[in-house]
Design an enzyme around this catalytic site. Structure first.
Site, PDB file in Angstrom:
ATOM      1  N   GLU A  45      -6.076   2.662  16.852  1.00  0.00           N
ATOM      2  CA  GLU A  45      -5.814   3.716  17.850  1.00  0.00           C
ATOM      3  C   GLU A  45      -4.558   4.449  17.422  1.00  0.00           C
ATOM      4  O   GLU A  45      -3.538   3.820  17.108  1.00  0.00           O
ATOM      5  CB  GLU A  45      -5.632   3.082  19.237  1.00  0.00           C
ATOM      6  CG  GLU A  45      -5.191   4.065  20.313  1.00  0.00           C
ATOM      7  CD  GLU A  45      -5.010   3.419  21.684  1.00  0.00           C
ATOM      8  OE1 GLU A  45      -5.710   2.418  21.986  1.00  0.00           O
ATOM      9  OE2 GLU A  45      -4.155   3.899  22.449  1.00  0.00           O
ATOM     10  N   GLU A  47       1.828  10.696  24.180  1.00  0.00           N
ATOM     11  CA  GLU A  47       1.726  10.161  25.533  1.00  0.00           C
ATOM     12  C   GLU A  47       3.024  10.480  26.244  1.00  0.00           C
ATOM     13  O   GLU A  47       4.074  10.658  25.621  1.00  0.00           O
ATOM     14  CB  GLU A  47       1.546   8.640  25.513  1.00  0.00           C
ATOM     15  CG  GLU A  47       0.201   8.172  25.026  1.00  0.00           C
ATOM     16  CD  GLU A  47       0.125   6.656  25.112  1.00  0.00           C
ATOM     17  OE1 GLU A  47      -0.370   6.151  26.120  1.00  0.00           O
ATOM     18  OE2 GLU A  47       0.587   5.992  24.163  1.00  0.00           O
TER      19      GLU A  47
END
Lengths: 485, 288
Positions: B155, B160
């Protein structure tokens, strides 16, 4: 090298000349008015006051308890440089005054602060305490663009504090550079009752800044509530609960209290009411209007829906009585108790407001859960036969009203084990919306147990509180007095 | 310290000197792959391009990960209230409403089976929401169609943010031995800007044995097998040379990382995406 530098200076000098020439050319060619602009100095205090009046600190009125001796500077403590502002917050028994506060004023005609977004400073304290008020815009004149931030917590380490400017475009000529106020720290009960302790705090690097990391302005009027109230022609109501909340770079929300002039208010029907720049609603006609506000182009949360049925009709004037036959709590017809507090205790939702019509003051309790009236001292009403209250119901559905008396007992003080109280339930059939009702309650009829835990039928020698209990109904109240027939 | 990191820091330093010295026109070269292979500029109002995007719907239960593996609080939908295109922007909106047992709704778009690629440059220009509990992300997951499962598939979180930190974003990698709370992350802090009032470009440039993270014109992190080894005491396995990855854009509410919204959180909140672009490196991508 020196020579070269010299040449450069010469070049600059001639360039300046050219610029001056150009601008003077411009002047001759144009008839346009030139607006005065004021200095945009950002600094207020770095290692010394910057551009402030010679007196530097102007205290709040010592007659009100402000302690002008508590202000100073400290050359041994600084966040940056070699000096800071030092405030020795006094204890409640300080003969020079029990709090410290005041303002810093620009020494000139004011500053242009339109390019800044916040007042910032660094502060630390001797203990983890708080400052009750910091802000700017207070100039001891009109305080046109005053902004306050309340109750900032201090650490014993240096921290940066931000007071956002609600709308910088308003500050073209501001004299009020800084305002603060601080009282003793209460570590016991949060009540201002003399047990607070003094402490010291320092402030440094006080300035206006253009922080682009303050954002998400959310203004509010009426504290963000959508209210509905009845008003009367010929009267004036203030727009209250003015707030501006910003999100700081830390992610923390900061709420400041801006002066009304930062807002643009509007009324949906100006034939009913309009709002002036001081945030006062002038009611001029019958009908319904909604009062809203904007700050810097952002619609404020909260509004007031105003229903105006006509001019105010007062309660019937009480009859003339011998002064010995009356103990008045609240009436313009008699001499009443001193320092009456219309809400010495209350539920969090009730809205309390006093207004005067032709010299007759009334008090309104909208959305009433409970409220208590208190005053200086206590009264012996044992010789009286009745309590009179004039009540007008202003809400429509299922009204409820209980009137309570609270007696402080022989110690004349709240608590102490000798307090008594009792209530009288006003029959709801007696209450009619929009109509004054005179209620005369026999002095021995306060037999109901109270929500506050008293068992009813209070003593009558040291009466200290009259309270009204309801179910969210709204009332106008006038002429609260004890009398004997 | 890693040599290449030193290089980056040196480069950053020189570049910032240059910016101060000669004006804002001089920008750091943060990406070199210029061969555009896929993009969505969100040009058609009211329409999500389904040749590019899939919707993930629900609270993760159907996928076997209730709360999407992080105790998130939202129910994802494909309703226009939660995801639409307006004025050339993709709007992903988190709302506070009771919906299928959840207290919040939002949306999550991904490109599995449609736009996926090994290596290359992935970037998006985004303005983020704000407030406690907001958790927007622009990220990549390895294609699991060969039966492998997370974290083995890898990932790459390009961007974020938690809504209670309006000047910070972070880039992260997850893989076997360094996933979830043990993932490897780097925070970038904006000095004079915010994520919720300004659009910023968030991207990675990814090749064999490296992932470069950038924000606008600043390269702020390089992930390599060597960095991974240092961060995991040699335990972490580099899984980024193995397979194609696909794109995910989502706005989560609550969950392990940001914590739940509080009374001060303002709803609705919208993540605004100007574009998503995928480039390839002609040399490395063509040798795949």
């Amino acid at each position: 090298m020196k020579n070269r530098k010299h040449i450069n200076v010469k070049t600059i000098f001639s360039l300046t000349l050219v610029l001056i020439l150009l601008s003077s050319c411009e002047r001759e060619l144009s008839d346009e008015a030139v607006f005065a602009t004021f200095p945009n100095t950002a600094e207020i205090y770095t290692d010394s006051p910057v551009g402030l009046t010679d007196e530097f600190f102007r205290s709040f009125d010592p007659a009100l308890g402000a302690n002008p001796e508590a202000f100073g500077t400290d050359d041994n403590v600084a966040f940056e440089g070699n000096s800071s502002i030092r405030i020795d917050v006094p204890a409640p028994n300080d003969p020079n005054g029990n709090f410290v506060g005041g303002i810093f004023l620009d020494r000139g005609e004011g500053r242009n602060l339109t390019e800044y977004t916040a007042l910032t400073f660094w502060a630390r304290a001797s203990i983890t305490a708080s400052i009750g008020l910091v802000g700017f815009g207070t100039d001891f004149e009109e305080n046109k663009f005053a902004v306050e931030r309340r109750n900032i917590p201090l650490s014993t380490d240096w921290r940066k504090y931000i007071v956002p400017i609600p709308d910088p475009s308003k500050l073209v000529q501001e004299k009020g550079m800084f305002v603060f106020s601080a009282g003793g720290l209460d570590i016991i009960d949060s009540e201002p009752n003399g047990n607070e302790i003094g402490f010291t705090f320092w402030m440094d690097e006080l300035r206006f800044e253009n922080l682009s990391t303050i954002a998400q302005l959310r203004p509010a009027i009426f504290s963000g509530e959508d209210l509905t109230e009845q008003g009367f022609t010929g009267t004036i109501l203030p727009v209250v609960g003015l707030e501006a909340t910003f999100n700081a770079p830390s992610g923390e929300n900061i709420t400041v209290l801006p002066a009304p002039r930062y807002f643009d208010f509007s009324s949906s029907d100006t034939n009913v009411a309009f709002v002036n720049e001081l945030g006062l609603i002038e009611i001029v006609g019958e009908g319904t209007t909604t009062i809203t506000g904007q700050l810097d182009g952002v619609l404020a949360q909260g509004s007031l829906n105003l229903e105006v049925l006509g001019s105010f009709v007062g309660a019937e004037t009480p009859p003339v009585r011998d002064p010995g036959d009356v103990i008045s709590i609240f009436s313009d017809a008699y001499t009443s108790v001193t320092n009456l507090n219309f809400a010495i205790f209350n539920d969090p939702n009730v809205q309390v407001q006093t207004q005067s019509f032709n010299g007759d003051q009334i008090v309104t309790y909208d959305n009433l859960g409970f409220v208590g009236l208190g005053w200086d001292g206590t009264n012996d009403v044992s010789g009286m036969t009745h309590l009179h209250v004039d009540v007008q119901l202003t809400s429509s559905t299922n009204p409820a009203l209980t009137v309570e008396l609270i007696d402080f007992g022989a110690d004349n003080a709240d608590g102490g084990g000798d307090d008594t109280g009792g209530g009288f339930v006003v029959p709801s059939s007696d209450l009619t919306e929009g109509t004054w009702v005179g209620i005369d309650i026999p002095i021995n009829a306060f037999t109901q147990a109270t929500g506050g835990g008293f068992s009813g039928s209070p003593n009558l020698n040291n009466i200290a509180r009259v309270a009204f209990i309801s179910n969210g109904s709204s009332f106008i109240i006038d002429n609260i007095y004890f009398y004997r027939e | 310290m890693n040599k290449s990191l030193n290089k980056i820091i040196g480069f950053l330093f020189v570049s910032s000197l240059c910016i101060t010295g000669c004006g804002a026109d001089d920008t750091q070269t943060v990406a070199t792959f210029t061969s555009l292979v896929a993009e969505d500029n969100f040009d058609v109002d009211g329409q999500i391009d389904t040749s590019f995007w899939n919707f993930d719907i629900g609270d993760g239960s159907e996928q076997g990960i209730p709360g999407w593996g992080n105790n998130e609080l939202q129910f994802y939908t494909d309703r226009t209230e939660n995801v639409t295109v307006e004025n050339g922007f993709l709007l992903i909106t988190a709302r506070q409403e009771d919906f299928n047992g959840a207290q919040y709704t939002s949306a999550r778009l991904q490109t599995q089976g449609k736009i996926q690629q090994q290596y290359g440059r992935f970037e998006a220009r985004i303005r983020l929401p704000f407030g406690k509990g907001m958790w927007p992300a622009f990220w990549l997951l390895g294609d699991d169609s060969d039966g492998n499962i997370w974290p083995q598939i890898g990932e790459i979180d390009i961007m974020e943010n938690t809504g209670d930190a309006p000047t910070e974003i972070f880039g992260t990698v997850h893989g076997p031995g360094y996933s979830g709370a043990n993932s490897i992350s780097k925070t970038y802090t904006f000095q004079d800007s915010r994520v919720d009032t300004d659009f910023h470009i968030y991207g990675i440039e990814w090749g064999p044995d490296y992932i470069n993270y950038y924000v606008d014109d600043v390269l702020y992190y390089q992930m390599t097998p060597k960095v991974l080894a240092e961060e995991t005491n040699g335990e972490g396995e580099w899984v980024f040379n193995d397979r194609p990855f696909y794109i995910i854009l989502n706005l989560a509410v609550g969950g392990n990382l940001p914590g739940p919204p509080n009374a001060e959180t303002v709803f609705p909140q919208t993540m605004v995406v100007d574009y998503v672009r995928v480039y390839e490196n002609i040399e490395t991508n063509s040798t795949n």
